[in-house]
Design an enzyme around this catalytic site. Structure first.
Site, PDB file in Angstrom:
ATOM      1  N   HIS A 206       0.792  -1.239   0.000  1.00 55.77           N
ATOM      2  CA  HIS A 206       0.000   0.000   0.000  1.00 55.77           C
ATOM      3  C   HIS A 206       0.822   1.285   0.000  1.00 55.77           C
ATOM      4  CE1 HIS A 206       0.994   0.071   4.232  1.00 55.77           C
ATOM      5  NE2 HIS A 206       0.490   1.275   4.336  1.00 55.77           N
TER       6      HIS A 206
HETATM    7  N1  UDP Z   1      -3.750  -5.203   8.813  1.00 56.29           N
HETATM    8  C1  UDP Z   1      -5.005  -5.740   8.983  1.00 56.29           C
HETATM    9  N2  UDP Z   1      -5.670  -6.198   7.878  1.00 56.29           N
HETATM   10  C2  UDP Z   1      -5.145  -6.149   6.630  1.00 56.29           C
HETATM   11  C3  UDP Z   1      -3.847  -5.621   6.466  1.00 56.29           C
HETATM   12  C4  UDP Z   1      -3.181  -5.128   7.574  1.00 56.29           C
HETATM   13  O1  UDP Z   1      -5.503  -5.800  10.109  1.00 56.29           O
HETATM   14  O2  UDP Z   1      -5.811  -6.574   5.674  1.00 56.29           O
HETATM   15  C5  UDP Z   1      -3.042  -4.691   9.996  1.00 56.29           C
HETATM   16  C6  UDP Z   1      -1.663  -5.281  10.204  1.00 56.29           C
HETATM   17  O3  UDP Z   1      -1.749  -6.510  10.877  1.00 56.29           O
HETATM   18  C7  UDP Z   1      -0.960  -4.198  11.003  1.00 56.29           C
HETATM   19  C8  UDP Z   1      -1.595  -2.929  10.481  1.00 56.29           C
HETATM   20  O4  UDP Z   1      -2.797  -3.305   9.830  1.00 56.29           O
HETATM   21  O5  UDP Z   1      -1.262  -4.313  12.381  1.00 56.29           O
HETATM   22  C9  UDP Z   1      -0.653  -2.275   9.515  1.00 56.29           C
HETATM   23  O6  UDP Z   1      -1.298  -1.277   8.848  1.00 56.29           O
HETATM   24  P1  UDP Z   1      -0.832  -0.728   7.441  1.00 56.29           P
HETATM   25  O7  UDP Z   1      -0.046  -1.753   6.741  1.00 56.29           O
HETATM   26  O8  UDP Z   1      -2.060  -0.201   6.788  1.00 56.29           O
HETATM   27  O9  UDP Z   1       0.049   0.545   7.837  1.00 56.29           O
HETATM   28  P2  UDP Z   1       1.564   0.765   8.237  1.00 56.29           P
HETATM   29  O10 UDP Z   1       1.899  -0.179   9.352  1.00 56.29           O
HETATM   30  O11 UDP Z   1       2.405   0.559   7.021  1.00 56.29           O
HETATM   31  O12 UDP Z   1       1.617   2.175   8.693  1.00 56.29           O
END
Ligand code: UDP
Length: 352
Positions: A206
Site C-alpha cells: 500500500h
Molecule cells: N492489517 C489488517 N488487515 C489487513 C492488512 C493489515 O488488520 O488486511 C493490519 C496489520 O496486521 C498491522 C496494520 O494493519 O497491524 C498495519 O497497517 P498498514 O499496513 O495499513 O500501515 P503501516 O503499518 O504501514 O503504517
C-alpha cells in the site's frame, strides 16, 4: 485529567486499542476523548477494528477522508482546533505517521496543549515519503516522545530533541500482538490455504512509492507471479484503485482478497510461510510471529530486523523478490527487539 486521542488510519486503531485499554486498567480516572478523523472510513479499514479490538466508540468522527494530503490535513486541523478549544484537553495523544498524526499535533501545539507522540523517532531518511514528513514534524513539536526502539530514541537525540522529552517504552504493536494472538481467527476464504511451513506467502502492498509508480507495481506483481508460491493478498483500497488504473493483471498464483480484520490478519501471519510487504506494522508482526519478511521497499525504519536477518529489503526488483520468496531464511534468535509487551502501560504512566 482529559486526554484527547487522535486516530484516523488502520494502524492507529490497533496502537490506540492497546493504550486505551491501559488507560481503562491503570487510570480509570482519566477521561479519554477519542477522536476519529475519518481518514480511513471503509467498514473493513475502520469499523471492524473498533468491534474486534474493543475500542470504545469514538466520541467524535470528523468525517475527513478521501482528499489529497493537503486537503485532508487542512480540514482536520480546522475541525480539531475547534474541538480542542471546546474541550480543553490536558494532553493530545497522537500515533505514528499519518496526516491525522500531524494535524492533531499542529492543532494542539498552536493552542499550547501538550502533545504526546506514540511511535516517535522512526526514520526512513526518505523525505519523498509523506509519512516521513509527518513523523519528523510531529516529533519536533511534541512535548513527550514515546520511542519504540533504541534506534528511534537515538534518531531523536541526533536531531537535537532533548533526551528529557524522550521515553523508550517499546512498541505498543508488540503488546497488541501478544494480547490478540489468543483471539486470532482463520479468515473465511474461497481458497484452501496451505498452512504448512512451506505453505502460503502473506502479502500486503500500500505504500505510495509502490502504488503510485506503475513500473514498480508491475515489477512487484511479476516478481510475485514468477515465484509460483501461493500468495494471499488482502488488498488495500488505494492499491485496488491504482491496479485498476494501471491495467496490471494479477498472476494466477496471487489470491487477492478484501482487507481482513486484525484478528484474521494475525491468523494469516501465524500460519504463513513468510511475509512480503511494504507495510511498517506488518514487517514487525512477521518477526513477532517468527516469520521471515521480504520488504518491497528501498529502505526501512525497522533497521534492527534487517540487521538480525529477519527482514530482507528487495525494493521493487522483480527477480530479487522472486528469489527472496523461494529461498526464505529465518533470522537469528535474539532477545525481543520491541520491548516486553507492557508498552501501553508505560505510555499511560508517563503521561499521567
Ligand atoms: N492489517 C489488517 N488487515 C489487513 C492488512 C493489515 O488488520 O488486511 C493490519 C496489520 O496486521 C498491522 C496494520 O494493519 O497491524 C498495519 O497497517 P498498514 O499496513 O495499513 O500501515 P503501516 O503499518 O504501514 O503504517
Amino acid at each position: 485529567m482529559k486526554v484527547m486521542t487522535i486516530i484516523g488510519a488502520r494502524p492507529q486503531f490497533i496502537k490506540a486499542a492497546v493504550v486505551s485499554r491501559a488507560f481503562r486498567e491503570h487510570r480509570p480516572d482519566v477521561q479519554e476523548i477519542l477522536v476519529h478523523t475519518g481518514q480511513h472510513y471503509d467498514t473493513n479499514m475502520s469499523d471492524v477494528f473498533f468491534e474486534e479490538l474493543d475500542i470504545p466508540e469514538p466520541d467524535y468522527n470528523l468525517g475527513v477522508g478521501g482528499g489529497t494530503h493537503g486537503q485532508n490535513t487542512g480540514r482536520m486541523i480546522e475541525k480539531l482546533e475547534k474541538l480542542m478549544m471546546e474541550i480543553g484537553p490536558d494532553w493530545v495523544l497522537v500515533y505514528g505517521d499519518t496526516d491525522s498524526t500531524l494535524a492533531g499535533a499542529l492543532a494542539a501545539v498552536k493552542l499550547h496543549i501538550p502533545v504526546a507522540h506514540v511511535e516517535a523517532g522512526l526514520r526512513s531518511f526518505n523525505r519523498k515519503m509523506p509519512e516521513e514528513i509527518n513523523r519528523v514534524l510531529t516529533d519536533h513539536i511534541a512535548d513527550l516522545l514515546f520511542a519504540p526502539t533504541e534506534t528511534g530514541r537515538q534518531n531523536l537525540i541526533n536531531e537535537g530533541i532533548s533526551a528529557k522529552k524522550v521515553k523508550l517504552v517499546g512498541d505498543v504493536m508488540y503488546d497488541a500482538a501478544l494480547f490478540y494472538k489468543e483471539k486470532a481467527r482463520k479468515p473465511n476464504l474461497p481458497i484452501e490455504l496451505d498452512a504448512s511451513p512451506e505453505g502460503f506467502v502473506l502479502c500486503t502492498i500500500h505504500r505510495a512509492e509502490n502504488t503510485d509508480d506503475p513500473q514498480r507495481l508491475k515489477n512487484i506483481f511479476q516478481g510475485l507471479g514468477n515465484s509460483g508460491e501461493q500468495v494471499v493478498l488482502p488488498m488495500h483500497p488505494r492499491t485496488k484503485s491504482k491496479m485498476a488504473q494501471s491495467g496490471i493483471s494479477f498472476p494466477d498464483n496471487v489470491w487477492v482478497i478484501e482487507p481482513v480484520g486484525y484478528l484474521e490478519m494475525v491468523w494469516l501471519e501465524e500460519n504463513c510461510k513468510c511475509v512480503a510487504t511494504d507495510s511498517g506494522g506488518v514487517q514487525k508482526e512477521a518477526y513477532f510471529f517468527g516469520k521471515p519478511c521480504v520488504t518491497m521497499r528501498d529502505e526501512t525504519e525497522w533497521v534492527e530486523l534487517v540487521e538480525a536477518g529477519w527482514n530482507r529489503l528487495v525494493g521493487a526488483d522483480r527477480d530479487d523478490l522472486t528469489n527472496a520468496l523461494i529461498h526464505v531464511s529465518k533470522g537469528v534468535e535474539s532477545k525481543m527487539l520491541y520491548g516486553d509487551g507492557f508498552s501501553g502501560g508505560k505510555v499511560v504512566t508517563s503521561l499521567c
